[in-house]
Write an enzyme that holds these catalytic residues in place. Structure first.
Site, PDB file in Angstrom:
ATOM      1  N   ASN A   8     -34.048  27.540   3.415  1.00 39.83           N
ATOM      2  CA  ASN A   8     -34.381  26.500   4.388  1.00 39.83           C
ATOM      3  C   ASN A   8     -35.902  26.450   4.501  1.00 39.83           C
ATOM      4  O   ASN A   8     -36.506  27.308   5.128  1.00 39.83           O
ATOM      5  CB  ASN A   8     -33.733  26.877   5.739  1.00 39.83           C
ATOM      6  CG  ASN A   8     -34.159  25.954   6.858  1.00 39.83           C
ATOM      7  OD1 ASN A   8     -34.764  24.910   6.623  1.00 39.83           O
ATOM      8  ND2 ASN A   8     -33.824  26.341   8.087  1.00 39.83           N
ATOM      9  N   LYS A  10     -37.668  24.397   6.028  1.00 35.96           N
ATOM     10  CA  LYS A  10     -38.125  23.875   7.326  1.00 35.96           C
ATOM     11  C   LYS A  10     -39.209  22.810   7.089  1.00 35.96           C
ATOM     12  O   LYS A  10     -39.139  22.092   6.097  1.00 35.96           O
ATOM     13  CB  LYS A  10     -38.585  25.015   8.238  1.00 35.96           C
ATOM     14  CG  LYS A  10     -37.502  26.096   8.347  1.00 35.96           C
ATOM     15  CD  LYS A  10     -37.754  27.113   9.414  1.00 35.96           C
ATOM     16  CE  LYS A  10     -36.620  28.129   9.404  1.00 35.96           C
ATOM     17  NZ  LYS A  10     -36.708  29.099  10.496  1.00 35.96           N
ATOM     18  N   HIS A  93     -29.016  23.788  13.282  1.00 38.17           N
ATOM     19  CA  HIS A  93     -29.940  24.936  13.261  1.00 38.17           C
ATOM     20  C   HIS A  93     -30.494  25.132  14.675  1.00 38.17           C
ATOM     21  O   HIS A  93     -30.723  24.160  15.400  1.00 38.17           O
ATOM     22  CB  HIS A  93     -31.072  24.672  12.262  1.00 38.17           C
ATOM     23  CG  HIS A  93     -31.924  25.878  12.028  1.00 38.17           C
ATOM     24  ND1 HIS A  93     -32.887  26.275  12.915  1.00 38.17           N
ATOM     25  CD2 HIS A  93     -31.928  26.792  11.030  1.00 38.17           C
ATOM     26  CE1 HIS A  93     -33.459  27.379  12.465  1.00 38.17           C
ATOM     27  NE2 HIS A  93     -32.893  27.717  11.318  1.00 38.17           N
ATOM     28  N   GLU A  95     -33.324  25.711  15.736  1.00 34.37           N
ATOM     29  CA  GLU A  95     -34.579  25.000  16.024  1.00 34.37           C
ATOM     30  C   GLU A  95     -34.298  23.553  16.408  1.00 34.37           C
ATOM     31  O   GLU A  95     -35.002  22.971  17.230  1.00 34.37           O
ATOM     32  CB  GLU A  95     -35.521  25.105  14.817  1.00 34.37           C
ATOM     33  CG  GLU A  95     -36.119  26.513  14.711  1.00 34.37           C
ATOM     34  CD  GLU A  95     -36.561  26.923  13.319  1.00 34.37           C
ATOM     35  OE1 GLU A  95     -36.662  26.070  12.424  1.00 34.37           O
ATOM     36  OE2 GLU A  95     -36.805  28.137  13.131  1.00 34.37           O
ATOM     37  N   GLU A 160     -26.777  32.880  12.794  1.00 32.62           N
ATOM     38  CA  GLU A 160     -28.218  33.149  12.882  1.00 32.62           C
ATOM     39  C   GLU A 160     -28.572  33.478  14.328  1.00 32.62           C
ATOM     40  O   GLU A 160     -28.783  32.563  15.135  1.00 32.62           O
ATOM     41  CB  GLU A 160     -29.010  31.905  12.460  1.00 32.62           C
ATOM     42  CG  GLU A 160     -28.793  31.479  11.040  1.00 32.62           C
ATOM     43  CD  GLU A 160     -29.985  30.694  10.534  1.00 32.62           C
ATOM     44  OE1 GLU A 160     -30.627  31.164   9.598  1.00 32.62           O
ATOM     45  OE2 GLU A 160     -30.289  29.632  11.101  1.00 32.62           O
ATOM     46  N   GLY A 166     -37.365  34.329  11.990  1.00 32.94           N
ATOM     47  CA  GLY A 166     -38.814  34.363  11.871  1.00 32.94           C
ATOM     48  C   GLY A 166     -39.479  35.514  12.612  1.00 32.94           C
ATOM     49  O   GLY A 166     -40.698  35.543  12.757  1.00 32.94           O
ATOM     50  N   SER A 205     -34.539  36.551   9.333  1.00 33.03           N
ATOM     51  CA  SER A 205     -35.414  37.603   8.793  1.00 33.03           C
ATOM     52  C   SER A 205     -34.816  38.341   7.593  1.00 33.03           C
ATOM     53  O   SER A 205     -35.021  39.543   7.436  1.00 33.03           O
ATOM     54  CB  SER A 205     -35.821  38.590   9.897  1.00 33.03           C
ATOM     55  OG  SER A 205     -36.614  37.935  10.866  1.00 33.03           O
TER      56      SER A 205
HETATM   57  P1  PGA Z   1     -36.130  33.260   8.699  1.00 29.67           P
HETATM   58  O1  PGA Z   1     -35.379  31.897   9.128  1.00 29.67           O
HETATM   59  O2  PGA Z   1     -35.497  33.712   7.416  1.00 29.67           O
HETATM   60  O3  PGA Z   1     -37.569  32.863   8.551  1.00 29.67           O
HETATM   61  O4  PGA Z   1     -35.911  34.226   9.806  1.00 29.67           O
HETATM   62  C1  PGA Z   1     -34.013  31.736   8.953  1.00 29.67           C
HETATM   63  C2  PGA Z   1     -33.603  30.358   9.396  1.00 29.67           C
HETATM   64  O5  PGA Z   1     -34.155  29.842  10.374  1.00 29.67           O
HETATM   65  O6  PGA Z   1     -32.711  29.726   8.792  1.00 29.67           O
END
Ligand code: PGA
Length: 248
Positions: A8, A10, A93, A95, A160, A166, A205
């Site tokens: 992803n 983003k 997601h 976010e 998640e 992140g 992560s």
């Molecule tokens: P990350 O994000 O691997 O940077 O923690 C995962 C995600 O948001 O899908």
């Protein structure tokens, strides 16, 4: 089924670096059944799809609108994603749930739209840190699963934990196993035999260094990778870890 590793990107990816990253992933992905997916921003999907054509890496979107077309300024529909080469779409997601106030009902409508357009939806669920601290992680995730999936869902789940995204922090293996078992139980309850086969990805992560220890957890059917998907070598290291285990 082989574990699926989904990148992803983003809101990252201008034309030149996006093409370079896609080329590097395609070159390192090797042969075999397609088990890798890259989800670039909308503006790069067509270009990345062209680069990945003929490779074992598929392309996905990061969101879609529930309607196929119409007066929705700034939105992108599922048929539009399909039209430019996407096979998958990430939905709900955290976010988007947080920044765009997306709730389970909307995610569910998007999953219906995605399937109608021939896309495989990847529906994300996961608790916040506050919900976990209050001991509500399991009911929160169970209710997201119940509310976000349409009755005829035939896609992929991604667990998640919001606090792991992140942050460099991941849940303990037993916590991931427990949540994946809960999600599996809910899927079987809702979809019968079909629910036994749906991949449940873990996201938050995941890096090359911890991928093997996450991929070996029972019911982990692959990974949804954010930051580490922006570095070809890291993403490929995660893919290699995923490929070293038999399917779930
Ligand atoms: P990350 O994000 O691997 O940077 O923690 C995962 C995600 O948001 O899908």
């Amino acid at each position: 089924m082989r574990r699926l590793v989904v990148g992803n990107w983003k809101m990252n990816g201008l034309s030149a670096p996006a093409a370079e990253l896609a080329r590097a992933v395609a070159a390192g992905a090797g042969d075999g059944p397609p088990d890798l997916v890259l989800c670039p921003p909308f503006t790069q999907i067509a270009a990345v799809a062209a680069i990945l054509a003929g490779s074992t890496v598929a392309v996905g979107g990061q969101d879609c609108h529930p309607e196929p077309a119409g007066p929705h300024t700034g939105d992108i529909s599922a048929p539009m994603l399909r039209d430019v080469g996407a096979r998958y779409v990430i939905l709900g997601h955290s976010e988007r749930r947080a920044a765009h106030a997306e709730n389970d009902g909307l995610v569910r409508m998007k999953a219906i739209a995605a399937a109608r357009a021939g896309l495989i939806p990847i529906v994300c669920v996961g608790e916040t840190e506050a919900e976990r601290d209050e001991g509500r992680a399991e009911p929160v995730v169970a209710s997201q699963v119940a509310g976000s999936l349409p009755e005829d869902f035939a896609g992929i789940l991604a667990y998640e934990p919001v606090w792991a995204i992140g942050s460099g922090r991941t849940p303990k293996a037993g916590e991931i196993a427990g949540m994946h078992a809960l999600i599996r139980a809910r899927l079987v309850q809702a979809f019968g035999a079909g629910g036994k086969e749906m991949p449940i990805l873990y996201g938050g992560s995941v890096k090359g260094a911890n991928a093997a220890s996450i991929m070996e957890i029972p019911e982990v059917g692959g990974g949804l990778i954010g930051g580490a998907s922006l570095v070809a070598a890291e993403f490929l290291a995660i893919a290699a870890a995923a490929r070293s285990f038999p399917g779930t």
